[in-house]
Scaffold this active site. Structure first.
Site, PDB file in Angstrom:
ATOM      1  N   ASN A  69       0.837  -1.188   0.000  1.00 23.40           N
ATOM      2  CA  ASN A  69       0.000   0.000   0.000  1.00 23.40           C
ATOM      3  C   ASN A  69       0.875   1.241   0.000  1.00 23.40           C
ATOM      4  O   ASN A  69       2.016   1.217   0.456  1.00 23.40           O
ATOM      5  CB  ASN A  69      -0.972   0.012   1.196  1.00 23.40           C
ATOM      6  CG  ASN A  69      -0.386   0.668   2.428  1.00 23.40           C
ATOM      7  OD1 ASN A  69      -0.398   1.881   2.565  1.00 23.40           O
ATOM      8  ND2 ASN A  69       0.165  -0.155   3.328  1.00 23.40           N
ATOM      9  N   VAL A  71      -0.839   4.423   0.771  1.00 24.77           N
ATOM     10  CA  VAL A  71      -1.918   5.354   1.109  1.00 24.77           C
ATOM     11  C   VAL A  71      -1.340   6.741   1.430  1.00 24.77           C
ATOM     12  O   VAL A  71      -1.856   7.765   0.964  1.00 24.77           O
ATOM     13  CB  VAL A  71      -2.760   4.815   2.285  1.00 24.77           C
ATOM     14  CG1 VAL A  71      -3.743   5.866   2.785  1.00 24.77           C
ATOM     15  CG2 VAL A  71      -3.504   3.553   1.855  1.00 24.77           C
ATOM     16  N   LEU A  73      -0.810   8.182   4.568  1.00 25.43           N
ATOM     17  CA  LEU A  73      -1.353   8.874   5.749  1.00 25.43           C
ATOM     18  C   LEU A  73      -2.490   9.843   5.438  1.00 25.43           C
ATOM     19  O   LEU A  73      -2.570  10.923   6.011  1.00 25.43           O
ATOM     20  CB  LEU A  73      -0.234   9.624   6.490  1.00 25.43           C
ATOM     21  CG  LEU A  73       0.859   8.744   7.091  1.00 25.43           C
ATOM     22  CD1 LEU A  73       1.943   9.618   7.699  1.00 25.43           C
ATOM     23  CD2 LEU A  73       0.281   7.801   8.143  1.00 25.43           C
ATOM     24  N   ASN A  99      -2.841   6.475  16.431  1.00 18.11           N
ATOM     25  CA  ASN A  99      -1.551   6.367  15.755  1.00 18.11           C
ATOM     26  C   ASN A  99      -1.155   7.773  15.308  1.00 18.11           C
ATOM     27  O   ASN A  99      -1.867   8.414  14.549  1.00 18.11           O
ATOM     28  CB  ASN A  99      -1.728   5.407  14.570  1.00 18.11           C
ATOM     29  CG  ASN A  99      -0.469   5.156  13.776  1.00 18.11           C
ATOM     30  OD1 ASN A  99      -0.226   5.810  12.775  1.00 18.11           O
ATOM     31  ND2 ASN A  99       0.322   4.197  14.210  1.00 18.11           N
ATOM     32  N   CYS A 130       6.444   5.099   8.892  1.00 14.04           N
ATOM     33  CA  CYS A 130       5.613   5.018   7.694  1.00 14.04           C
ATOM     34  C   CYS A 130       6.477   5.160   6.447  1.00 14.04           C
ATOM     35  O   CYS A 130       7.150   6.172   6.273  1.00 14.04           O
ATOM     36  CB  CYS A 130       4.543   6.099   7.689  1.00 14.04           C
ATOM     37  SG  CYS A 130       3.510   5.960   6.215  1.00 14.04           S
ATOM     38  N   ILE A 191       5.906  -5.167  13.369  1.00 13.56           N
ATOM     39  CA  ILE A 191       6.558  -4.226  12.463  1.00 13.56           C
ATOM     40  C   ILE A 191       5.538  -3.395  11.679  1.00 13.56           C
ATOM     41  O   ILE A 191       4.402  -3.829  11.497  1.00 13.56           O
ATOM     42  CB  ILE A 191       7.448  -4.984  11.421  1.00 13.56           C
ATOM     43  CG1 ILE A 191       6.625  -6.003  10.632  1.00 13.56           C
ATOM     44  CG2 ILE A 191       8.607  -5.654  12.081  1.00 13.56           C
ATOM     45  CD1 ILE A 191       7.364  -6.726   9.510  1.00 13.56           C
ATOM     46  N   THR A 193       5.110  -1.702   7.772  1.00  8.68           N
ATOM     47  CA  THR A 193       5.255  -2.418   6.501  1.00  8.68           C
ATOM     48  C   THR A 193       6.697  -2.409   6.006  1.00  8.68           C
ATOM     49  O   THR A 193       7.479  -1.508   6.291  1.00  8.68           O
ATOM     50  CB  THR A 193       4.344  -1.800   5.429  1.00  8.68           C
ATOM     51  OG1 THR A 193       4.615  -0.403   5.362  1.00  8.68           O
ATOM     52  CG2 THR A 193       2.886  -2.018   5.762  1.00  8.68           C
ATOM     53  N   GLY A 243       2.263  -8.184  12.077  1.00  6.62           N
ATOM     54  CA  GLY A 243       2.775  -8.599  10.775  1.00  6.62           C
ATOM     55  C   GLY A 243       2.196  -9.918  10.323  1.00  6.62           C
ATOM     56  O   GLY A 243       2.631 -10.978  10.758  1.00  6.62           O
TER      57      GLY A 243
HETATM   58  C1  LIG Z   1      -3.728  -0.001   3.902  1.00 12.15           C
HETATM   59  C2  LIG Z   1      -2.800   0.122   5.072  1.00 12.15           C
HETATM   60  C3  LIG Z   1      -2.685   1.334   5.763  1.00 12.15           C
HETATM   61  C4  LIG Z   1      -1.820   1.457   6.852  1.00 12.15           C
HETATM   62  N1  LIG Z   1      -1.746   2.657   7.520  1.00 12.15           N
HETATM   63  C5  LIG Z   1      -0.948   2.765   8.610  1.00 12.15           C
HETATM   64  C6  LIG Z   1      -0.898   3.969   9.373  1.00 12.15           C
HETATM   65  O1  LIG Z   1      -1.601   4.952   9.092  1.00 12.15           O
HETATM   66  N2  LIG Z   1      -0.053   4.037  10.439  1.00 12.15           N
HETATM   67  C7  LIG Z   1       0.733   2.964  10.803  1.00 12.15           C
HETATM   68  O2  LIG Z   1       1.480   3.053  11.763  1.00 12.15           O
HETATM   69  N3  LIG Z   1       0.686   1.804  10.114  1.00 12.15           N
HETATM   70  C8  LIG Z   1      -0.130   1.684   9.027  1.00 12.15           C
HETATM   71  N4  LIG Z   1      -0.169   0.480   8.350  1.00 12.15           N
HETATM   72  C9  LIG Z   1       0.659  -0.652   8.796  1.00 12.15           C
HETATM   73  C10 LIG Z   1      -0.127  -1.628   9.661  1.00 12.15           C
HETATM   74  O3  LIG Z   1      -0.640  -1.006  10.814  1.00 12.15           O
HETATM   75  C11 LIG Z   1       0.721  -2.855  10.061  1.00 12.15           C
HETATM   76  O4  LIG Z   1       1.840  -2.403  10.794  1.00 12.15           O
HETATM   77  C12 LIG Z   1       1.241  -3.611   8.847  1.00 12.15           C
HETATM   78  O5  LIG Z   1       0.256  -3.686   7.854  1.00 12.15           O
HETATM   79  C13 LIG Z   1       1.689  -5.045   9.188  1.00 12.15           C
HETATM   80  O6  LIG Z   1       0.645  -5.815   9.744  1.00 12.15           O
HETATM   81  P1  LIG Z   1      -0.299  -6.816   8.884  1.00 12.15           P
HETATM   82  O7  LIG Z   1       0.602  -7.693   8.090  1.00 12.15           O
HETATM   83  O8  LIG Z   1      -1.114  -7.533   9.903  1.00 12.15           O
HETATM   84  O9  LIG Z   1      -1.105  -5.931   8.007  1.00 12.15           O
HETATM   85  C14 LIG Z   1      -1.040   0.348   7.253  1.00 12.15           C
HETATM   86  C15 LIG Z   1      -1.169  -0.878   6.572  1.00 12.15           C
HETATM   87  C16 LIG Z   1      -2.041  -1.012   5.506  1.00 12.15           C
HETATM   88  C17 LIG Z   1      -2.144  -2.344   4.806  1.00 12.15           C
END
Ligand SMILES: Cc1cc2nc3c(=O)[nH]c(=O)nc-3n(C[C@H](O)[C@H](O)[C@H](O)COP(=O)(O)O)c2cc1C
Ligand SMILES: Cc1cc2nc3c(=O)[nH]c(=O)nc-3n(C[C@H](O)[C@H](O)[C@H](O)COP(=O)(O)OP(=O)(O)OC[C@H]3O[C@@H](n4cnc5c(N)ncnc54)[C@H](O)[C@@H]3O)c2cc1C
Ligand code: FES
Lengths: 303, 256
Positions: A69, A71, A73, A99, A130, A191, A193, A243
């Site tokens: 992704n 996005v 923020l 957050n 981020c 973690i 991403t 993660g």
């Molecule tokens: C679409 C999307 C938006 C995200 N937005 C944020 C964010 O605004 N702030 C943040 O700290 N992490 C953000 N993340 C990261 C997630 O909170 C998480 O750390 C990461 O996706 C790993 O976990 P998962 O594999 O369970 O998704 C985002 C992840 C995704 C997929």
């Protein structure tokens, strides 16, 4: 009955299952699918001091067992949060953690001050990781000195539970975790991403408007587990594991590796009630193995 | 509208054309109420090439038979796997999603429903609801060649059907906006779904003639419920989510 209660600093949680920022909206998006009040906590979308439009479309690419992704923020800023979102998240029935993101130390501090004044927000998660913003964001989280600087500044302004969210895009995540700990963090979460990329061969172009983006989902789970394991040994504050968690078994693996709680992110997109299932599955696992409390499995990995 | 995650039962999976199929699903309980233009997120099981759900429009909603139909074009691994579903298989679906076409309070009398390719899918349900309200829909469909025009017979039960093909193998040769119908008759509202260039041309025609126009966008989606902010369209009021604020938009809100 097995106790699922856990704590992150002074913050007591009914269970260790949280939803990850950016994947669960403000919680209300999921209330048709599950009882959101049963969650340990909801971590709401990254909030910055000023509104941000985020990056241009396309912002998402599907990858094997995961997604990228970019996005960037997108959010309506801290003022809008206070007026319009705060009253809503206060009614979720479980703690809402914000957050906090920014481009400069002043930005982070300003948002933290706003959140400090909101009685209904018991904790913040400082996003120094981020990968999708050009300035700030991950830059603070890839260097122990700048991590320490931003966390110290926020610590002075923020008096409740301070969680610092770490980037995996570093050589040694334990260095950054230790910097956050010495700067006064109450916990670290990891973690965020993993920086990645997708190419459309037919069109000979990148899939994402930003070329690179953040990888999440089951594809990152082994990397995340390893980093949680290393970090839990390196610091004495609680670690929150994130993660690729899709099931109770995944969540338990993170807790055995040393996590005091977990966050579920991308899996919410596949099954919007997955976090409720993880809570139930965790309960069943603990009973089956004869544990009285979920705390007994934190770091209980036998190596 | 409340959204549901349901294990639906596949009633039938009908081969419609070389690259298209129609999936019919049902449920032991009454299916959730849905509006034309709304969509569902289908879980693709047993494919190691897909991860996310696939957004698919509600093609037809048969309340009496408790059946929902999806008209799907096979374009990649997800739709390929869905094409292999057999009757009595289970399909996990999240629905109804998004905001549908709005026609009831628009004083629409003579609507034109313009579809391209598999974008015609939501227009059957829309035409059926219009007819039930005593409004006669007219359909104008475009495709590359004759075999891209799907289920024409079904549509002709609801209203007049006109078509264009790029190779002239069916209907008039050219694009939908070239069809002589647009010169010969007057319509008071256009509803459209299909490839973006086609919808942009249709929106241009509508604004030149001072008539309202709604289009359905097909952006890539992850969550489908407004939580991830991946599916944004830039509009006059900033970035909005196609899954939650759309997929149907009146074209005056878009930056087209
Ligand atoms: C679409 C999307 C938006 C995200 N937005 C944020 C964010 O605004 N702030 C943040 O700290 N992490 C953000 N993340 C990261 C997630 O909170 C998480 O750390 C990461 O996706 C790993 O976990 P998962 O594999 O369970 O998704 C985002 C992840 C995704 C997929
Ligand atoms: C609201 C909505 C309603 C839809 N309704 C229908 C429907 O009723 N019937 C139907 O057949 N399809 C519909 N679609 C499109 C359908 O979701 C995609 O064709 C499907 O997800 C493709 O999955 P796949 O795994 O088969 O192919 P993929 O491998 O995912 O894609 C195949 C090719 O199509 C491209 N592609 C896929 N999705 C998109 C997109 N959203 N925008 C641009 N390019 C894309 C990919 O880049 C690739 O080149 C709809 C989409 C949306 C957003
Ligand atoms: S697909 Fe997640 S917000 Fe639209």
């Amino acid at each position: 009955m097995v106790s699922l209660e856990t704590s992150i600093g002074s913050l007591k949680l009914a269970n260790p299952v949280l939803t990850a920022s950016g994947t669960f909206g403000y919680g209300t998006e999921y209330s048709d699918f599950m009882d959101v009040s049963k969650l340990g906590a909801v971590i709401v979308k990254g909030t910055t001091i000023k509104p941000r439009e985020g990056n241009p479309y396309p912002r998402m690419a599907e990858t094997p067992s995961g997604m990228l992704n970019a996005v960037g923020l997108q959010n309506k800023g801290a003022d809008y949060f206070v007026k319009n979102i705060y009253p809503v998240v206060c009614k979720l029935g479980c703690p809402a953690i914000v957050n906090v993101s920014g481009s400069t130390i002043e930005d982070y501090v300003a948002v933290a001050e706003v959140m400090d004044s909101l009685d209904g927000i018991p904790a913040i998660e400082l996003n120094i990781s981020c990968p999708n913003v050009r300035q700030g964001g991950m830059a603070f989280g890839v260097n122990p000195c700048s991590a320490e600087e931003v966390v110290s500044a926020v610590r002075k302004a923020y008096h409740k539970t301070l969680i610092v969210k770490l980037s995996p895009n570093v050589t040694d995540i334990t260095e950054i975790a230790r910097a956050a700990e010495s700067a006064g963090a109450d916990a670290v979460s990891l973690i965020n991403t993993l920086l990645g990329m997708a190419v459309d061969a037919e069109r000979r172009r990148p899939v994402l408007s930003t070329v690179t983006g953040g990888l999440s989902g089951p594809a990152v789970k082994p990397v995340a587990l390893r980093m949680v394991w290393q970090t839990a040994k390196a610091v004495s504050i609680p670690v929150i594991g994130i993660g690729g968690i899709c099931s109770a078994t995944d969540a338990i693996e993170f807790m055995l590796a040393g996590a005091s709680a977990v966050e579920i992110g991308t899996a919410n997109f596949i099954d919007p009630s997955v976090s409720a299932k993880v809570i139930d599955g965790m309960q069943a696992y603990l009973s089956r193995h004869g544990f009285n409390s979920v705390k007994e499995i934190i770091g209980a990995l036998e190596v | 509208m409340k959204k549901y995650q349901l294990d639906l039962c596949v009633r039938d999976n009908i081969h419609i054309a070389e690259d298209a199929f129609m999936l019919e699903v049902t449920h032991s309980e009454p299916l959730p109420e849905s509006e034309p233009g709304q969509f569902a997120e289908l879980l693709v099981e047993g494919s190691n090439k897909t991860f996310l759900r696939r957004p698919i429009s509600i093609h037809d909603y048969d309340r009496d038979g408790n059946i929902i139909r999806f008209l799907i074009r096979r374009v990649g691994p997800g739709t390929e796997k869905l094409s292999e579903l057999k009757s009595s298989d289970t399909l996990n679906v999240i629905l109804p999603l998004g905001n549908g076409f709005v026609f009831r309070n628009q004083s629409v009398q003579r609507p034109l429903l313009v579809g391209g390719g598999v974008g015609i899918a939501p227009l059957l349900f829309l035409g059926r609801e219009m007819k039930a309200c005593g409004i006669e829909p007219t359909f104008l469909f475009g495709g590359r060649e004759k075999c891209n025009l799907l289920r024409m017979g079904e549509y002709s039960n609801l209203g007049r059907v006109f078509a264009t093909t790029e190779d002239g193998s069916f209907g008039q040769k050219g694009f939908v906006t070239d069809h002589s119908l647009l010169e010969e008759e007057q319509f008071d509202y256009i509803f459209s779904c299909g490839p973006t260039p086609m919808m942009k041309a249709v929106a241009g025609f509508a604004s030149e003639h001072g008539i309202g126009c709604q289009v359905s966008l097909e952006h890539r989606m992850a969550c489908g419920i407004g939580a991830c902010l991946c599916c944004v369209e830039e509009t006059k009021s900033g970035n909005v989510c196609v899954c939650k604020d759309g997929p149907v938009f009146t074209t005056d809100k878009l930056l087209w």
